[in-house]
Design a protein around this motif. Structure first.
Motif, PDB file in Angstrom:
ATOM      1  N   ALA A 110       0.824  -1.205   0.000  1.00 33.47           N
ATOM      2  CA  ALA A 110       0.000   0.000   0.000  1.00 33.47           C
ATOM      3  C   ALA A 110       0.857   1.252   0.000  1.00 33.47           C
ATOM      4  O   ALA A 110       0.587   2.214  -0.741  1.00 33.47           O
ATOM      5  CB  ALA A 110      -0.943  -0.004   1.198  1.00 33.47           C
ATOM      6  N   LEU A 111       1.917   1.260   0.804  1.00 34.03           N
ATOM      7  CA  LEU A 111       2.812   2.420   0.847  1.00 34.03           C
ATOM      8  C   LEU A 111       3.458   2.659  -0.516  1.00 34.03           C
ATOM      9  O   LEU A 111       3.588   3.806  -0.969  1.00 34.03           O
ATOM     10  CB  LEU A 111       3.885   2.221   1.917  1.00 34.03           C
ATOM     11  N   GLN A 112       3.857   1.588  -1.170  1.00 32.70           N
ATOM     12  CA  GLN A 112       4.426   1.723  -2.507  1.00 32.70           C
ATOM     13  C   GLN A 112       3.376   2.260  -3.478  1.00 32.70           C
ATOM     14  O   GLN A 112       3.655   3.117  -4.319  1.00 32.70           O
ATOM     15  CB  GLN A 112       4.951   0.379  -3.007  1.00 32.70           C
ATOM     16  N   GLY A 113       2.151   1.775  -3.340  1.00 34.28           N
ATOM     17  CA  GLY A 113       1.068   2.252  -4.185  1.00 34.28           C
ATOM     18  C   GLY A 113       0.831   3.746  -4.039  1.00 34.28           C
ATOM     19  O   GLY A 113       0.580   4.451  -5.026  1.00 34.28           O
ATOM     20  N   PHE A 114       0.933   4.239  -2.806  1.00 32.77           N
ATOM     21  CA  PHE A 114       0.770   5.680  -2.593  1.00 32.77           C
ATOM     22  C   PHE A 114       1.817   6.473  -3.369  1.00 32.77           C
ATOM     23  O   PHE A 114       1.533   7.548  -3.898  1.00 32.77           O
ATOM     24  CB  PHE A 114       0.873   6.013  -1.096  1.00 32.77           C
ATOM     25  N   ARG A 115       3.035   5.931  -3.446  1.00 28.63           N
ATOM     26  CA  ARG A 115       4.105   6.615  -4.176  1.00 28.63           C
ATOM     27  C   ARG A 115       3.928   6.524  -5.689  1.00 28.63           C
ATOM     28  O   ARG A 115       4.542   7.280  -6.441  1.00 28.63           O
ATOM     29  CB  ARG A 115       5.478   6.028  -3.791  1.00 28.63           C
ATOM     30  N   GLN A 116       3.095   5.598  -6.133  1.00 32.64           N
ATOM     31  CA  GLN A 116       2.953   5.337  -7.565  1.00 32.64           C
ATOM     32  C   GLN A 116       1.649   5.863  -8.153  1.00 32.64           C
ATOM     33  O   GLN A 116       1.244   5.440  -9.234  1.00 32.64           O
ATOM     34  CB  GLN A 116       3.062   3.827  -7.817  1.00 32.64           C
ATOM     35  N   GLY A 117       0.988   6.753  -7.444  1.00 28.19           N
ATOM     36  CA  GLY A 117      -0.199   7.378  -8.018  1.00 28.19           C
ATOM     37  C   GLY A 117      -1.505   7.034  -7.365  1.00 28.19           C
ATOM     38  O   GLY A 117      -2.543   7.618  -7.703  1.00 28.19           O
ATOM     39  N   PHE A 118      -1.490   6.082  -6.424  1.00 27.47           N
ATOM     40  CA  PHE A 118      -2.737   5.722  -5.748  1.00 27.47           C
ATOM     41  C   PHE A 118      -3.152   6.773  -4.716  1.00 27.47           C
ATOM     42  O   PHE A 118      -4.294   6.761  -4.253  1.00 27.47           O
ATOM     43  CB  PHE A 118      -2.608   4.349  -5.077  1.00 27.47           C
ATOM     44  N   GLY A 128      -5.414  11.756   0.165  1.00 24.17           N
ATOM     45  CA  GLY A 128      -6.393  10.660   0.150  1.00 24.17           C
ATOM     46  C   GLY A 128      -6.073   9.710  -0.981  1.00 24.17           C
ATOM     47  O   GLY A 128      -5.053   9.846  -1.669  1.00 24.17           O
ATOM     48  N   TRP A 129      -6.927   8.734  -1.181  1.00 25.18           N
ATOM     49  CA  TRP A 129      -6.763   7.830  -2.317  1.00 25.18           C
ATOM     50  C   TRP A 129      -7.095   8.577  -3.608  1.00 25.18           C
ATOM     51  O   TRP A 129      -7.838   9.554  -3.600  1.00 25.18           O
ATOM     52  CB  TRP A 129      -7.685   6.621  -2.159  1.00 25.18           C
ATOM     53  N   HIS A 130      -6.556   8.139  -4.702  1.00 26.95           N
ATOM     54  CA  HIS A 130      -6.890   8.720  -5.999  1.00 26.95           C
ATOM     55  C   HIS A 130      -8.417   8.690  -6.163  1.00 26.95           C
ATOM     56  O   HIS A 130      -9.063   7.691  -5.809  1.00 26.95           O
ATOM     57  CB  HIS A 130      -6.225   7.926  -7.123  1.00 26.95           C
ATOM     58  N   PRO A 131      -9.020   9.739  -6.693  1.00 26.74           N
ATOM     59  CA  PRO A 131     -10.484   9.803  -6.788  1.00 26.74           C
ATOM     60  C   PRO A 131     -11.121   8.646  -7.545  1.00 26.74           C
ATOM     61  O   PRO A 131     -12.291   8.328  -7.316  1.00 26.74           O
ATOM     62  CB  PRO A 131     -10.726  11.131  -7.518  1.00 26.74           C
ATOM     63  N   ALA A 132     -10.377   7.999  -8.438  1.00 25.08           N
ATOM     64  CA  ALA A 132     -10.948   6.887  -9.198  1.00 25.08           C
ATOM     65  C   ALA A 132     -11.110   5.628  -8.366  1.00 25.08           C
ATOM     66  O   ALA A 132     -11.925   4.758  -8.686  1.00 25.08           O
ATOM     67  CB  ALA A 132     -10.079   6.579 -10.419  1.00 25.08           C
TER      68      ALA A 132
END
Length: 267
Positions: free
Chosen positions: A153-161, A166-170
């Motif tokens: 999840a932490l990696q995902g935050f760095r990659q556009g999530f 907050g989380w990406h609106p999509a």
């Protein structure tokens, strides 16, 4: 959250602080995805009724990709000619068919350092809610997925999530695991097929994602958490439900109320 027909326990995980336990309620039932109603501040259509398409269109022309398996993370830029406007534009085709959501596999957890923002931005532009899946086959020693899922999840935050705290609106939902009931076939799961193995994996994966949100300062927003159970005929961990898929919903009811039923202590 946003599930008026579901009344989960007020204290979902006893040993977690209030914010974490409130967020844990997001995993209560996949059925909550289909409740309906708009989400304040969202530019995307409501998920209810859910009209989703599962997307794993790997560009293979031979059985098993001819032994040359490409990445299963469809959000990568290398697949943009399939899902993006510069190519076939699969996302726009889905939206044109009436879909309001796209379900994905392996979106988080494959440890690939590449931005996923392009896919998420295009999904938002086409009006598709993204149900992003974690790579189910990540390391879960003793069926404890906490650390692996937290790092994913932490990696995902760095990659556009992540976007604007907050989380990406999509992103509308996170699929923590795909059919974890098959973990019961592992030699490490004793007695063979025991329910505690799958439930511990689900609870610890949930716990890891919540911990990542907290560490990164990411607001949960409208993002729901779920587990995709198989259609196998199984009995829930508390013995209350027997049936295809429905056993998994009861697993989460029982496991969140008392994580020790699955030999798990929330971090």
């Amino acid at each position: 959250r946003h599930a008026p027909t579901v009344q989960p326990p007020a204290r979902a995980m006893p040993q977690m602080e209030r914010r974490t336990s409130a967020a844990a309620v997001r995993v209560f039932l996949l059925a909550a995805l289909a409740v309906g109603g708009s989400v304040a501040g969202s530019e995307l259509p409501a998920l209810g009724p859910l009209r989703g398409i599962a997307y794993g269109a790997l560009p293979c022309t031979a059985q098993s990709c001819g032994g040359q398996q490409p990445s299963e993370d469809m959000l990568l830029g290398g697949y943009a000619k399939q899902w993006g406007p510069e190519g076939r534009d699969d996302l726009a085709i889905m939206a044109g068919l009436g879909a309001n959501a796209v379900r994905l596999y392996h979106s988080l957890g494959l440890d690939i350092e590449e931005s996923h923002a392009g896919f998420l931005d295009h999904a938002q532009a086409t009006g598709l809610n993204v149900m992003a899946g974690f790579h189910t086959y990540g390391a879960c020693p003793g069926f404890d997925c906490f650390e692996t899922w937290k790092q994913a999840a932490l990696q995902g935050f760095r990659q556009g999530f992540a976007q604007s705290g907050g989380w990406h609106p999509a992103v509308a939902a996170l699929i923590l695991l795909n059919e974890p009931d098959f973990m019961g076939a592992s030699p490490m799961c004793q007695p063979s097929g025991a329910a505690w193995c799958r439930v511990k994996a689900a609870l610890s994966a949930l716990d890891g994602v919540l911990a990542a949100e907290k560490e990164a300062g990411i607001s949960a927003g409208r993002v729901r958490l779920t587990v995709m159970w198989s259609f196998g005929m199984r009995t829930s961990i508390d013995g209350q439900v027997n049936g295809p898929g429905t056993f998994g919903f009861q697993d989460m009811v029982a496991g969140i109320a008392d994580p020790q039923i699955a030999h798990y202590t929330p971090r």
